[in-house]
Design a protein around this motif. Structure first.
Motif, PDB file in Angstrom:
ATOM      1  N   VAL A   1     -24.097 -35.542  14.221  1.00 31.40           N
ATOM      2  CA  VAL A   1     -24.940 -34.707  13.370  1.00 31.40           C
ATOM      3  C   VAL A   1     -24.893 -33.256  13.837  1.00 31.40           C
ATOM      4  O   VAL A   1     -24.858 -32.335  13.020  1.00 31.40           O
TER       5      VAL A   1
ATOM      6  N   LYS B   1     -32.569 -36.553  14.556  1.00 30.51           N
ATOM      7  CA  LYS B   1     -31.431 -36.147  13.738  1.00 30.51           C
ATOM      8  C   LYS B   1     -31.649 -34.756  13.154  1.00 30.51           C
ATOM      9  O   LYS B   1     -30.724 -33.955  13.049  1.00 30.51           O
TER      10      LYS B   1
ATOM     11  N   ASN C   1     -31.215 -34.837   7.134  1.00 34.85           N
ATOM     12  CA  ASN C   1     -31.260 -35.555   8.409  1.00 34.85           C
ATOM     13  C   ASN C   1     -32.677 -35.647   8.964  1.00 34.85           C
ATOM     14  O   ASN C   1     -33.048 -36.658   9.557  1.00 34.85           O
TER      15      ASN C   1
ATOM     16  N   ARG D   1     -34.894 -38.465   7.881  1.00 33.26           N
ATOM     17  CA  ARG D   1     -34.555 -39.759   8.482  1.00 33.26           C
ATOM     18  C   ARG D   1     -35.186 -39.899   9.856  1.00 33.26           C
ATOM     19  O   ARG D   1     -35.760 -40.938  10.180  1.00 33.26           O
TER      20      ARG D   1
ATOM     21  N   GLN E   1     -25.775 -41.959  11.073  1.00 28.21           N
ATOM     22  CA  GLN E   1     -25.156 -40.635  11.026  1.00 28.21           C
ATOM     23  C   GLN E   1     -24.607 -40.304  12.411  1.00 28.21           C
ATOM     24  O   GLN E   1     -25.340 -40.307  13.389  1.00 28.21           O
TER      25      GLN E   1
ATOM     26  N   ALA F   1     -29.202 -31.589  13.863  1.00 26.00           N
ATOM     27  CA  ALA F   1     -28.581 -30.831  12.776  1.00 26.00           C
ATOM     28  C   ALA F   1     -28.947 -29.355  12.868  1.00 26.00           C
ATOM     29  O   ALA F   1     -28.094 -28.475  12.698  1.00 26.00           O
TER      30      ALA F   1
END
Length: 197
Positions: free
Chosen positions: A105, A36, A29, A32, A102, A40
């Motif tokens: 997350v 994110k 994550n 990206r 996503q 996470a």
């Protein structure tokens, strides 16, 4: 109160830096986006905090002592890790603009940690060895659990921004697709490992 800090911290550092499902999920994550990656990591830390609380009050020990309950935790955790792995592999070859966003997350990170029986067993095996048998167990367990969560928090503070640097190297679609395939395959392998142990 004579806690075995040296051996405890050395073992904790080794456990922290060895990549596992949480590491793969956060890295996947974080490359990206920083947001994110942070989400996470916060999810993973929340799961870790729950594990720490359960271990402190002794509930995790009850699960670990019951073979059926432990098998259920392992099976659910393995299925969840495999699901994340397959979803990562499924979207790896798509251009970034076409990949689904996503969602949840934070929740994924928390569940990834909560459903990993190795995390629970780490608390149950590492912390008791460092405790002073002649002192009250609850304050020691609480202190050692808090230190464990703190060490992991520092680790993620270092890892997530570093992953963003890696993300800049993975801007090329082909390179990023290979990286995500590695992450997906690693998660599936870790799912098999959870069931095997």
């Amino acid at each position: 109160m004579h806690i075995a800090w040296t051996s405890f911290l050395l073992a904790l550092v080794v456990i922290t830096v060895v990549p596992g499902p949480d590491f793969v999920l956060v890295m996947g994550n974080a490359v990206r986006s920083l947001k994110k990656g942070v989400e996470a990591a916060l999810g993973v830390l929340t799961g870790l905090l729950i594990h720490a609380t359960l271990a402190t009050v002794g509930l995790s020990a009850l699960v670990a002592a019951a073979p059926t309950a432990l098998f259920v935790v392992k099976a659910v955790g393995a299925v969840y890790l495999a699901y994340i792995g397959f979803m990562t592999l499924r979207t790896a070859s798509r251009p970034l603009a076409e990949q689904p966003r996503q969602k949840n997350v934070f929740l994924r990170g928390m569940l990834c940690d909560l459903l990993n029986p190795k995390v629970m067993l780490t608390f149950l095996s590492l912390i008791p060895q460092a405790m002073d048998p002649n002192a009250a167990p609850l304050p020691q367990a609480a202190l050692l659990s808090a230190v464990t969560v703190g060490v992991f928090a520092v680790f993620w503070v270092i890892v997530v921004p570093s992953a963003r640097q890696l993300g800049r190297l993975l801007n090329r679609p082909r390179t990023r697709a290979h990286f995500e395939r590695v992450c997906g395959t690693a998660l599936i392998g870790l799912a098999a490992s959870v069931l095997a142990t």
